[in-house]
Design a protein around this motif. Sequence first.
Motif, PDB file in Angstrom:
ATOM      1  N   ALA A   6     -25.820  51.777 -37.171  1.00 19.64           N
ATOM      2  CA  ALA A   6     -24.798  52.820 -37.069  1.00 19.64           C
ATOM      3  C   ALA A   6     -24.989  53.864 -38.166  1.00 19.64           C
ATOM      4  O   ALA A   6     -24.863  55.075 -37.906  1.00 19.64           O
ATOM      5  CB  ALA A   6     -23.408  52.200 -37.160  1.00 19.64           C
ATOM      6  N   ARG A   7     -25.304  53.413 -39.364  1.00 23.94           N
ATOM      7  CA  ARG A   7     -25.501  54.361 -40.466  1.00 23.94           C
ATOM      8  C   ARG A   7     -26.707  55.259 -40.196  1.00 23.94           C
ATOM      9  O   ARG A   7     -26.679  56.454 -40.520  1.00 23.94           O
ATOM     10  CB  ARG A   7     -25.664  53.618 -41.793  1.00 23.94           C
ATOM     11  N   ALA A   8     -27.740  54.703 -39.600  1.00 20.63           N
ATOM     12  CA  ALA A   8     -28.924  55.507 -39.300  1.00 20.63           C
ATOM     13  C   ALA A   8     -28.621  56.583 -38.265  1.00 20.63           C
ATOM     14  O   ALA A   8     -29.037  57.740 -38.399  1.00 20.63           O
ATOM     15  CB  ALA A   8     -30.052  54.597 -38.808  1.00 20.63           C
ATOM     16  N   ILE A   9     -27.875  56.205 -37.229  1.00 25.55           N
ATOM     17  CA  ILE A   9     -27.510  57.184 -36.193  1.00 25.55           C
ATOM     18  C   ILE A   9     -26.634  58.273 -36.790  1.00 25.55           C
ATOM     19  O   ILE A   9     -26.825  59.473 -36.525  1.00 25.55           O
ATOM     20  CB  ILE A   9     -26.787  56.484 -35.027  1.00 25.55           C
ATOM     21  N   LEU A  10     -25.672  57.875 -37.625  1.00 22.80           N
ATOM     22  CA  LEU A  10     -24.773  58.852 -38.223  1.00 22.80           C
ATOM     23  C   LEU A  10     -25.532  59.787 -39.161  1.00 22.80           C
ATOM     24  O   LEU A  10     -25.247  60.999 -39.216  1.00 22.80           O
ATOM     25  CB  LEU A  10     -23.650  58.120 -38.974  1.00 22.80           C
ATOM     26  N   ALA A  11     -26.505  59.240 -39.889  1.00 22.18           N
ATOM     27  CA  ALA A  11     -27.327  60.078 -40.774  1.00 22.18           C
ATOM     28  C   ALA A  11     -28.102  61.116 -39.973  1.00 22.18           C
ATOM     29  O   ALA A  11     -28.254  62.268 -40.400  1.00 22.18           O
ATOM     30  CB  ALA A  11     -28.271  59.208 -41.596  1.00 22.18           C
ATOM     31  N   GLU A  12     -28.585  60.719 -38.807  1.00 20.56           N
ATOM     32  CA  GLU A  12     -29.286  61.682 -37.945  1.00 20.56           C
ATOM     33  C   GLU A  12     -28.352  62.799 -37.499  1.00 20.56           C
ATOM     34  O   GLU A  12     -28.742  63.975 -37.461  1.00 20.56           O
ATOM     35  CB  GLU A  12     -29.858  60.961 -36.717  1.00 20.56           C
ATOM     36  N   GLU A  13     -27.142  62.419 -37.151  1.00 19.38           N
ATOM     37  CA  GLU A  13     -26.170  63.430 -36.707  1.00 19.38           C
ATOM     38  C   GLU A  13     -25.804  64.371 -37.858  1.00 19.38           C
ATOM     39  O   GLU A  13     -25.648  65.584 -37.661  1.00 19.38           O
ATOM     40  CB  GLU A  13     -24.911  62.750 -36.167  1.00 19.38           C
ATOM     41  N   LEU A  14     -25.694  63.832 -39.062  1.00 18.65           N
ATOM     42  CA  LEU A  14     -25.327  64.661 -40.213  1.00 18.65           C
ATOM     43  C   LEU A  14     -26.437  65.638 -40.603  1.00 18.65           C
ATOM     44  O   LEU A  14     -26.161  66.656 -41.252  1.00 18.65           O
ATOM     45  CB  LEU A  14     -24.994  63.763 -41.414  1.00 18.65           C
ATOM     46  N   SER A  15     -27.660  65.334 -40.227  1.00 21.00           N
ATOM     47  CA  SER A  15     -28.772  66.222 -40.576  1.00 21.00           C
ATOM     48  C   SER A  15     -29.316  66.977 -39.363  1.00 21.00           C
ATOM     49  O   SER A  15     -30.371  67.612 -39.451  1.00 21.00           O
ATOM     50  CB  SER A  15     -29.896  65.411 -41.219  1.00 21.00           C
ATOM     51  N   HIS A  16     -28.625  66.907 -38.253  1.00 22.34           N
ATOM     52  CA  HIS A  16     -29.110  67.545 -37.027  1.00 22.34           C
ATOM     53  C   HIS A  16     -29.176  69.062 -37.202  1.00 22.34           C
ATOM     54  O   HIS A  16     -28.358  69.658 -37.918  1.00 22.34           O
ATOM     55  CB  HIS A  16     -28.196  67.199 -35.857  1.00 22.34           C
ATOM     56  N   GLU A  17     -30.141  69.686 -36.542  1.00 22.52           N
ATOM     57  CA  GLU A  17     -30.311  71.134 -36.694  1.00 22.52           C
ATOM     58  C   GLU A  17     -29.163  71.930 -36.080  1.00 22.52           C
ATOM     59  O   GLU A  17     -28.889  73.046 -36.520  1.00 22.52           O
ATOM     60  CB  GLU A  17     -31.624  71.574 -36.055  1.00 22.52           C
ATOM     61  N   GLN A  18     -28.465  71.354 -35.108  1.00 20.10           N
ATOM     62  CA  GLN A  18     -27.345  72.060 -34.481  1.00 20.10           C
ATOM     63  C   GLN A  18     -26.074  71.887 -35.313  1.00 20.10           C
ATOM     64  O   GLN A  18     -25.666  70.762 -35.616  1.00 20.10           O
ATOM     65  CB  GLN A  18     -27.119  71.559 -33.067  1.00 20.10           C
ATOM     66  N   ASN A  38     -23.596  63.567 -26.392  1.00 16.48           N
ATOM     67  CA  ASN A  38     -23.725  63.950 -27.799  1.00 16.48           C
ATOM     68  C   ASN A  38     -22.373  64.077 -28.490  1.00 16.48           C
ATOM     69  O   ASN A  38     -22.233  63.709 -29.661  1.00 16.48           O
ATOM     70  CB  ASN A  38     -24.484  65.270 -27.909  1.00 16.48           C
ATOM     71  N   ILE A  39     -21.384  64.609 -27.775  1.00 19.50           N
ATOM     72  CA  ILE A  39     -20.080  64.821 -28.406  1.00 19.50           C
ATOM     73  C   ILE A  39     -19.435  63.506 -28.810  1.00 19.50           C
ATOM     74  O   ILE A  39     -18.699  63.432 -29.798  1.00 19.50           O
ATOM     75  CB  ILE A  39     -19.141  65.623 -27.467  1.00 19.50           C
ATOM     76  N   ALA A  40     -19.714  62.427 -28.047  1.00 24.60           N
ATOM     77  CA  ALA A  40     -19.054  61.149 -28.312  1.00 24.60           C
ATOM     78  C   ALA A  40     -19.799  60.278 -29.314  1.00 24.60           C
ATOM     79  O   ALA A  40     -19.186  59.435 -29.988  1.00 24.60           O
ATOM     80  CB  ALA A  40     -18.894  60.386 -26.994  1.00 24.60           C
ATOM     81  N   ARG A  41     -21.119  60.457 -29.429  1.00 24.06           N
ATOM     82  CA  ARG A  41     -21.940  59.510 -30.193  1.00 24.06           C
ATOM     83  C   ARG A  41     -21.455  59.279 -31.630  1.00 24.06           C
ATOM     84  O   ARG A  41     -21.313  58.121 -32.047  1.00 24.06           O
ATOM     85  CB  ARG A  41     -23.405  59.969 -30.185  1.00 24.06           C
ATOM     86  N   PRO A  42     -21.204  60.316 -32.449  1.00 23.61           N
ATOM     87  CA  PRO A  42     -20.807  60.026 -33.840  1.00 23.61           C
ATOM     88  C   PRO A  42     -19.492  59.265 -33.937  1.00 23.61           C
ATOM     89  O   PRO A  42     -19.313  58.439 -34.846  1.00 23.61           O
ATOM     90  CB  PRO A  42     -20.699  61.418 -34.475  1.00 23.61           C
ATOM     91  N   PHE A  43     -18.588  59.498 -33.002  1.00 30.05           N
ATOM     92  CA  PHE A  43     -17.291  58.806 -33.051  1.00 30.05           C
ATOM     93  C   PHE A  43     -17.426  57.343 -32.648  1.00 30.05           C
ATOM     94  O   PHE A  43     -16.650  56.498 -33.101  1.00 30.05           O
ATOM     95  CB  PHE A  43     -16.292  59.523 -32.132  1.00 30.05           C
ATOM     96  N   LEU A  44     -18.420  57.051 -31.813  1.00 26.98           N
ATOM     97  CA  LEU A  44     -18.640  55.664 -31.406  1.00 26.98           C
ATOM     98  C   LEU A  44     -19.333  54.853 -32.486  1.00 26.98           C
ATOM     99  O   LEU A  44     -19.118  53.635 -32.600  1.00 26.98           O
ATOM    100  CB  LEU A  44     -19.466  55.634 -30.113  1.00 26.98           C
ATOM    101  N   VAL A  45     -20.174  55.486 -33.286  1.00 32.59           N
ATOM    102  CA  VAL A  45     -20.898  54.735 -34.323  1.00 32.59           C
ATOM    103  C   VAL A  45     -20.151  54.715 -35.652  1.00 32.59           C
ATOM    104  O   VAL A  45     -20.419  53.845 -36.502  1.00 32.59           O
ATOM    105  CB  VAL A  45     -22.320  55.308 -34.534  1.00 32.59           C
ATOM    106  N   ALA A  46     -19.227  55.648 -35.871  1.00 37.77           N
ATOM    107  CA  ALA A  46     -18.588  55.770 -37.190  1.00 37.77           C
ATOM    108  C   ALA A  46     -17.856  54.501 -37.640  1.00 37.77           C
ATOM    109  O   ALA A  46     -17.967  54.111 -38.807  1.00 37.77           O
ATOM    110  CB  ALA A  46     -17.628  56.963 -37.198  1.00 37.77           C
ATOM    111  N   PRO A  47     -17.086  53.802 -36.761  1.00 39.38           N
ATOM    112  CA  PRO A  47     -16.416  52.580 -37.239  1.00 39.38           C
ATOM    113  C   PRO A  47     -17.399  51.512 -37.717  1.00 39.38           C
ATOM    114  O   PRO A  47     -17.173  50.876 -38.763  1.00 39.38           O
ATOM    115  CB  PRO A  47     -15.639  52.109 -36.000  1.00 39.38           C
ATOM    116  N   ALA A  48     -18.495  51.305 -36.969  1.00 40.93           N
ATOM    117  CA  ALA A  48     -19.489  50.311 -37.409  1.00 40.93           C
ATOM    118  C   ALA A  48     -20.208  50.777 -38.666  1.00 40.93           C
ATOM    119  O   ALA A  48     -20.529  49.966 -39.545  1.00 40.93           O
ATOM    120  CB  ALA A  48     -20.492  50.054 -36.278  1.00 40.93           C
ATOM    121  N   ALA A  49     -20.448  52.087 -38.777  1.00 44.00           N
ATOM    122  CA  ALA A  49     -21.097  52.616 -39.975  1.00 44.00           C
ATOM    123  C   ALA A  49     -20.242  52.373 -41.204  1.00 44.00           C
ATOM    124  O   ALA A  49     -20.761  52.019 -42.272  1.00 44.00           O
ATOM    125  CB  ALA A  49     -21.368  54.111 -39.794  1.00 44.00           C
TER     126      ALA A  49
END
Length: 559
Positions: A266-278, A248-259
């Motif tokens: 990549a944008r969909a994954i990043l959107a999920e991370e931005l709205s995550h409950e944690q 989990n700690i690495a996922r947003p950093f791996l998708v951010a360049p493609a997003a």
Amino acid sequence: MSWARGLAALVLAGAGACSEPTAPTATPTSTRIGADASGTSTPDDSLLRQDDRIAPLLRPCDRYEHYDRNTSELVPVLVAKLERGDREVLSRAIEELGGMGDAATLELRRAVERWSRERDDLGPLKNALSALSLQGTDSARDALWIGLSHPFEDVRGQATRGLAREPGRPSDFDRLEARLWLERGTLQLDTVRALSVADPARFVPLALSWVESRHTLSNERGVLQLLAKHTSGDMAERALALAEDAPNIARPFLVAPAAKSGDPRARAILAEELSHEQLERRAGAIAALDATDDWRPALATLRTDPDSQIRQLALPLVARHAADESAARDALRRLLDDPVAEIATYAISKLVDLGDEEAIERALAALDGSLAAHAPLLLALRQSMRTQPDLARRVEARLLRRLELERNLPLLERARTLSALAQVPLASAARTVLESVAAEPADRQLDGLDLHRWATLQAANSGVPGREFLAERLADETHPLRRLDLIWAIAAEPDELARETLFARVDDEGAHELERLYAAQLLLRIGPAERVAPRLKRAALRMESEARLTLNCLLWTWY
């Protein structure tokens, strides 16, 4: 006032204030400054000697003899200062050597080679490496490599942090990679930073290989931020492919360049991370956006995230683009009424800096309220006023109106308004501050200071226009302590106004010699040595008795 600039890592390598100490020797009383023909001290002399700015200059010194070092070649002198001295002397020596570039590198390299053989005192070696770190040249980088072979981790860390400064050098990459696995903890992370600076294109596939192999480095936030920052093109696709199975700690950093390049997955994954409950997951997503400078996805966070901490993380990222992007400016405007004071103040400050009229009106209105509650806003206004003269005049008018309403209040209750007025970079503002305390009883104090000293301390914040007014005031001031107040305030910023004023005081043979000594001490603090040392060496020859000895002591201490 602070002359230390914070870039050099200081190591206090000895407590002695002067080089090559001998037994301290008191100044002969027969040569005291300020004595009349009978040897009796004059009133001005007595006042000055008791002042807390002058008294330390007159303490017994280790070295009074004529300062005979060659001031046309100061590099060896400054390098020698890295061996011993107080924090301020070390700071100036490191900064000046760092700013000399190749002219100082050879002497610093010799010092590093010599001090690398010492094991009892690492301070001088680390100071020399700090100076080399500031130079940013190939020859300085070559010298830093000497530190990387040292057995002590502190020394290797100092050298590695120097190699991690921009600009990098691709030829360092292989050697740094070889060292990476020899280090642990913080020093290993410093080596990763140095790798990313040396050759970003080679760093990215190396870092992705750590992700693939689940190496512990791939779970370090700092490493992931560097990876996201430098990833693009085909490497962005490779990073995205690794994201699905990544921690989990690495996922947003791996998708951010493609997003950032517009990839919908990549944008969909990043959107999920931005709205995550944690909260931690959302914070990681903002950090990934920050690493790639992708500000648009953060707009929704500013509008809707329920946690003010997350919105505060997103705010600087969006604000960086407010000057060029209307959507970013609009986002800041929507925050002017934010219920979190820190967020609203940040938005106002950034918009004021852009000349936004609504934000300026909000800022001016805030000056009618609690100045203590709006201290961050006042600081931001101070920076904006230095580039916007019209804003400075509007702030001054608002504060003058406030002062008028407070005119019957005790000085203590007007002090905060006067302090705020002193932030305005106008001569008229500095004048008002000084005049406001002039009618008060002579024995009154504020913050433990004489009123004139307090007022000049405040007026030191009034930029070049205010300090130019203080310089004019100095020409007419006759009271010895008030002259010291003015000299200190004029020298509050290390610029040409300060230097020229101080040089004039030192060279004025009609001035009290204790005042000349005080000006000399301030010159030593602001430098640069190549201008200050020769002038003060010559000035000492023109001084009498105790003043000459004391200035020699100061020269030995600093150079």
